[in-house]
Design an enzyme around this catalytic site. Structure first.
Site, mmCIF file in Angstrom:
data_model
loop_
_atom_site.group_PDB
_atom_site.id
_atom_site.type_symbol
_atom_site.label_atom_id
_atom_site.label_comp_id
_atom_site.label_asym_id
_atom_site.label_seq_id
_atom_site.Cartn_x
_atom_site.Cartn_y
_atom_site.Cartn_z
ATOM 1 N N LYS A 85 -4.077 3.202 2.550
ATOM 2 C CA LYS A 85 -5.385 2.276 2.205
ATOM 3 C C LYS A 85 -6.442 3.196 1.713
ATOM 4 C CE LYS A 85 -3.901 -1.235 5.282
ATOM 5 N NZ LYS A 85 -4.135 -1.815 6.481
ATOM 6 N N VAL A 145 -5.431 -3.382 0.424
ATOM 7 C CA VAL A 145 -6.166 -2.716 1.276
ATOM 8 C C VAL A 145 -7.097 -3.698 2.002
ATOM 9 C CG1 VAL A 145 -8.298 -1.075 1.265
ATOM 10 C CG2 VAL A 145 -6.371 -0.787 -0.402
ATOM 11 N N LYS A 198 0.662 -1.149 0.046
ATOM 12 C CA LYS A 198 0.185 -0.012 -0.025
ATOM 13 C C LYS A 198 0.964 1.211 0.066
ATOM 14 C CE LYS A 198 0.163 -1.673 4.260
ATOM 15 N NZ LYS A 198 -0.423 -2.964 4.966
ATOM 16 N N ASP A 231 -0.611 4.217 7.892
ATOM 17 C CA ASP A 231 -0.934 2.865 7.117
ATOM 18 C C ASP A 231 -2.480 3.008 6.579
ATOM 19 O OD1 ASP A 231 -0.613 -0.312 6.747
ATOM 20 O OD2 ASP A 231 -2.221 -0.027 7.942
HETATM 21 N N1 LIG Z 1 2.080 -8.802 6.898
HETATM 22 C C1 LIG Z 1 0.763 -8.732 6.554
HETATM 23 O O1 LIG Z 1 -0.132 -9.046 7.252
HETATM 24 C C2 LIG Z 1 0.376 -7.664 5.217
HETATM 25 C C3 LIG Z 1 -0.939 -7.247 5.014
HETATM 26 C C4 LIG Z 1 -1.283 -6.625 3.966
HETATM 27 C C5 LIG Z 1 -0.191 -6.038 3.233
HETATM 28 N N2 LIG Z 1 1.177 -6.340 3.363
HETATM 29 C C6 LIG Z 1 2.100 -6.023 2.505
HETATM 30 O O2 LIG Z 1 2.901 -7.161 2.088
HETATM 31 C C7 LIG Z 1 4.288 -6.712 1.823
HETATM 32 C C8 LIG Z 1 5.142 -7.563 2.407
HETATM 33 O O3 LIG Z 1 4.610 -7.685 3.848
HETATM 34 P P1 LIG Z 1 5.337 -9.070 4.743
HETATM 35 O O4 LIG Z 1 4.747 -8.631 6.139
HETATM 36 O O5 LIG Z 1 5.555 -10.149 4.281
HETATM 37 O O6 LIG Z 1 6.986 -8.242 4.895
HETATM 38 P P2 LIG Z 1 8.257 -9.257 5.626
HETATM 39 O O7 LIG Z 1 7.693 -10.203 6.131
HETATM 40 O O8 LIG Z 1 9.027 -8.073 6.346
HETATM 41 O O9 LIG Z 1 8.852 -9.782 4.185
HETATM 42 C C9 LIG Z 1 9.750 -8.952 3.168
HETATM 43 C C10 LIG Z 1 10.435 -9.914 2.467
HETATM 44 O O10 LIG Z 1 11.110 -8.996 1.702
HETATM 45 C C11 LIG Z 1 12.284 -9.296 1.703
HETATM 46 N N3 LIG Z 1 13.363 -8.205 1.127
HETATM 47 C C12 LIG Z 1 13.275 -7.050 1.594
HETATM 48 N N4 LIG Z 1 13.945 -6.209 1.064
HETATM 49 C C13 LIG Z 1 14.633 -6.793 0.143
HETATM 50 C C14 LIG Z 1 15.761 -6.571 -0.720
HETATM 51 N N5 LIG Z 1 16.048 -5.233 -0.996
HETATM 52 N N6 LIG Z 1 16.005 -7.479 -1.568
HETATM 53 C C15 LIG Z 1 15.473 -8.789 -1.494
HETATM 54 N N7 LIG Z 1 14.687 -9.123 -0.511
HETATM 55 C C16 LIG Z 1 14.136 -8.023 0.288
HETATM 56 C C17 LIG Z 1 12.869 -9.639 2.841
HETATM 57 O O11 LIG Z 1 13.896 -10.642 3.012
HETATM 58 P P3 LIG Z 1 14.288 -11.425 4.451
HETATM 59 O O12 LIG Z 1 13.287 -12.260 4.697
HETATM 60 O O13 LIG Z 1 15.667 -12.079 4.069
HETATM 61 O O14 LIG Z 1 14.343 -10.366 5.370
HETATM 62 C C18 LIG Z 1 11.519 -10.649 3.239
HETATM 63 O O15 LIG Z 1 11.693 -11.975 2.738
HETATM 64 C C19 LIG Z 1 4.515 -5.298 2.556
HETATM 65 O O16 LIG Z 1 4.299 -4.444 1.235
HETATM 66 C C20 LIG Z 1 3.361 -5.055 3.280
HETATM 67 O O17 LIG Z 1 2.846 -3.823 3.571
HETATM 68 C C21 LIG Z 1 1.435 -7.130 4.504
#
Ligand SMILES: NC(=O)c1ccc[n+]([C@@H]2O[C@H](COP(=O)([O-])OP(=O)(O)OC[C@H]3O[C@@H](n4cnc5c(N)ncnc54)[C@H](OP(=O)(O)O)[C@@H]3O)[C@@H](O)[C@H]2O)c1
Length: 420
Positions: free
Chosen positions: A198, A125, A100, A194
């Site tokens: 959205k 969202v 988002k 955040d």
């Molecule tokens: N979590 C939720 O419930 C949720 C809900 C709605 C939307 N989102 C959105 O979904 C997206 C991902 O969220 P998440 O919670 O899954 O985040 P996360 O757990 O922090 O995962 C991010 C991933 O991206 C990798 N990464 C980050 N920077 C990188 C780079 N420069 N090069 C290569 N890999 C990289 C990280 O690697 P490492 O594992 O090695 O650190 C990790 O595997 C975000 O935009 C978030 O706003 C998340």
């Protein structure tokens, strides 16, 4: 066969790969083609992801791989994913994201780059709630009158606990961090940013409004105290962090703030980490969407739905829902100063004779009419005035708060919460 590359195999990315593996039977039947994850990109190669896919730490391994049809961006952030998504689209790959923050800043640029290439973002969202497709497809026959939503589960969890169990703000913030609902730096959630990201995405789909976070009113829940909760309970309100988009003639107001809502409204009953969004269309009337706004599997469910859609058709409907600008009734963003609302104020004053009269005079001078007033002693020397107003203009309220703050018998900046 459709091949997917996942950039960011973290919480959501891992769930996406697992769903595509575990539910392959129903997914390939629905898509009409097999969908497999070929590779993923992470930062830390040492960590085992438990997946049978190629894992690298170089985004170009996916972006330059001619076998990859769909790039799934789940790395988070703004600048890096912008470069990644831009390159993917420019090389003709379809993109799905849940990001988002990226869309809050770059959705129109990305739409221009994507043109006919599918670019989907349902999970950005309210996680698992299919609100984007509801607005973009299901409700596309309507002028959208309003969108009112609880779109940040962390804030809603905190407000629910503060209301139901009387827990203080700092204590519940600490608990939310321990439970993993709030980040170590929680300002993004509790500051309303955040939720604002959205809201901006939905405002584009509903109204074609191109606004950035700095253009709209964003306030968080960090000023809310038990005094305000007590007032809310006494006067039949629930206290929620709301995202509001409201059409008024040719203007649209967009705002995120803590709000007092009549406790009988459906949205007032949404408790805990759940999200809910009410959308009013001029033809359909009110529709309400409820579900998990975050979490690996719930969010990935929406990401995979987008992948299936792309696999079915190879194309998306126009990214932000409009094939060309609206003729005639072009909508613009209403200036924050012109927003109108009822307001609740908590003013901590020295408990001296004449203070009440002076305060009510200042309300009058700022064209703000008082609906209800309560006085609650705080200690021997001071009291809280809890005041609800009739409809007033935002600009007048803000001016009045500045005036009140400067008075010697007002002990701190008054707290203001809008009544919706
Ligand atoms: N979590 C939720 O419930 C949720 C809900 C709605 C939307 N989102 C959105 O979904 C997206 C991902 O969220 P998440 O919670 O899954 O985040 P996360 O757990 O922090 O995962 C991010 C991933 O991206 C990798 N990464 C980050 N920077 C990188 C780079 N420069 N090069 C290569 N890999 C990289 C990280 O690697 P490492 O594992 O090695 O650190 C990790 O595997 C975000 O935009 C978030 O706003 C998340």
């Amino acid at each position: 066969m459709i091949k997917v590359g996942i950039i960011g195999v973290g919480t959501v990315g891992t769930s996406v790969a697992e769903i595509l593996r575990d539910n392959a039977d129903v997914i390939s039947a629905r898509a009409g083609v097999d969908i497999v994850v070929k590779s993923g990109v992470v930062k830390n190669l040492q960590k085992d992801r438990g997946l049978d896919i190629i894992i690298t730490d170089n985004v170009d391994d996916i972006l330059d791989d001619s076998e990859i049809d769909i790039v799934v961006e789940l790395m988070g952030g703004v600048d890096e994913p912008f470069a990644v998504v831009k390159k993917a689209l420019e090389s003709g790959k379809a993109v799905v994201t849940a990001n988002k923050a990226l869309l809050a800043y770059h959705r129109y640029e990305l739409q221009d780059i994507a043109k006919d290439i599918a670019f989907e973002y349902e999970a950005s969202v309210a996680g698992g709630i299919p609100i984007i497709s509801a607005l973009r497809d299901g409700l596309s026959a309507n002028h959208i009158e309003s969108i009112v939503g609880i779109m940040n589960g962390t804030c809603n969890y905190m407000m629910t606990k503060m209301t139901d169990e009387g827990v203080a703000y700092d204590a519940i913030l600490k608990e939310s961090q321990e439970l993993g609902y709030a980040e170590a730096d929680p300002s993004f959630d509790v500051g309303g940013f955040d939720a604002a990201h959205k809201l901006l995405i939905l405002a584009s789909i509903a109204y074609g409004i191109d606004a950035k976070p700095e253009d709209i009113l964003i306030e968080g829940i960090d000023k809310v105290s038990q005094d305000d909760i007590a007032f809310a309970k006494e006067f039949g309100y629930a206290l929620k962090l709301l995202c509001i988009a409201k059409k008024d003639a040719n203007e649209v107001e967009l705002r995120v703030h803590a709000a007092l809502i009549n406790k009988d409204e459906m949205i007032a009953k949404i408790d805990g980490v759940m999200n809910a969004i009410s959308v009013v269309g001029d033809k359909v009337g009110e529709t309400l969407y409820y579900g998990p706004g975050a979490g690996g599997d719930a969010t990935a469910s929406a990401v995979v739905a987008n992948i299936i859609d792309i696999a079915r058709s190879g194309k998306s409907t126009p990214m932000l829902g409009f094939n060309r600008p609206m003729e005639g009734n072009k909508l613009t963003l209403k200036p924050t100063a012109n927003i109108e609302s009822k307001y609740y104020l908590r003013i901590n004053v020295s408990d001296k004779a004449g203070v009440l009269a002076k305060i009510t005079k200042i309300f009058e001078e700022n064209s703000i009419s008082v609906a209800t007033m309560l006085q609650r002693p705080v200690d021997e020397n001071s009291a809280n005035l809890l005041i609800a107003t009739h409809i007033a203009r935002e600009e007048n309220i803000q001016n009045m708060i500045t005036i009140l703050t400067d008075l010697d018998f007002v002990n701190s900046t008054p707290v203001m919460i809008r009544i919706v």
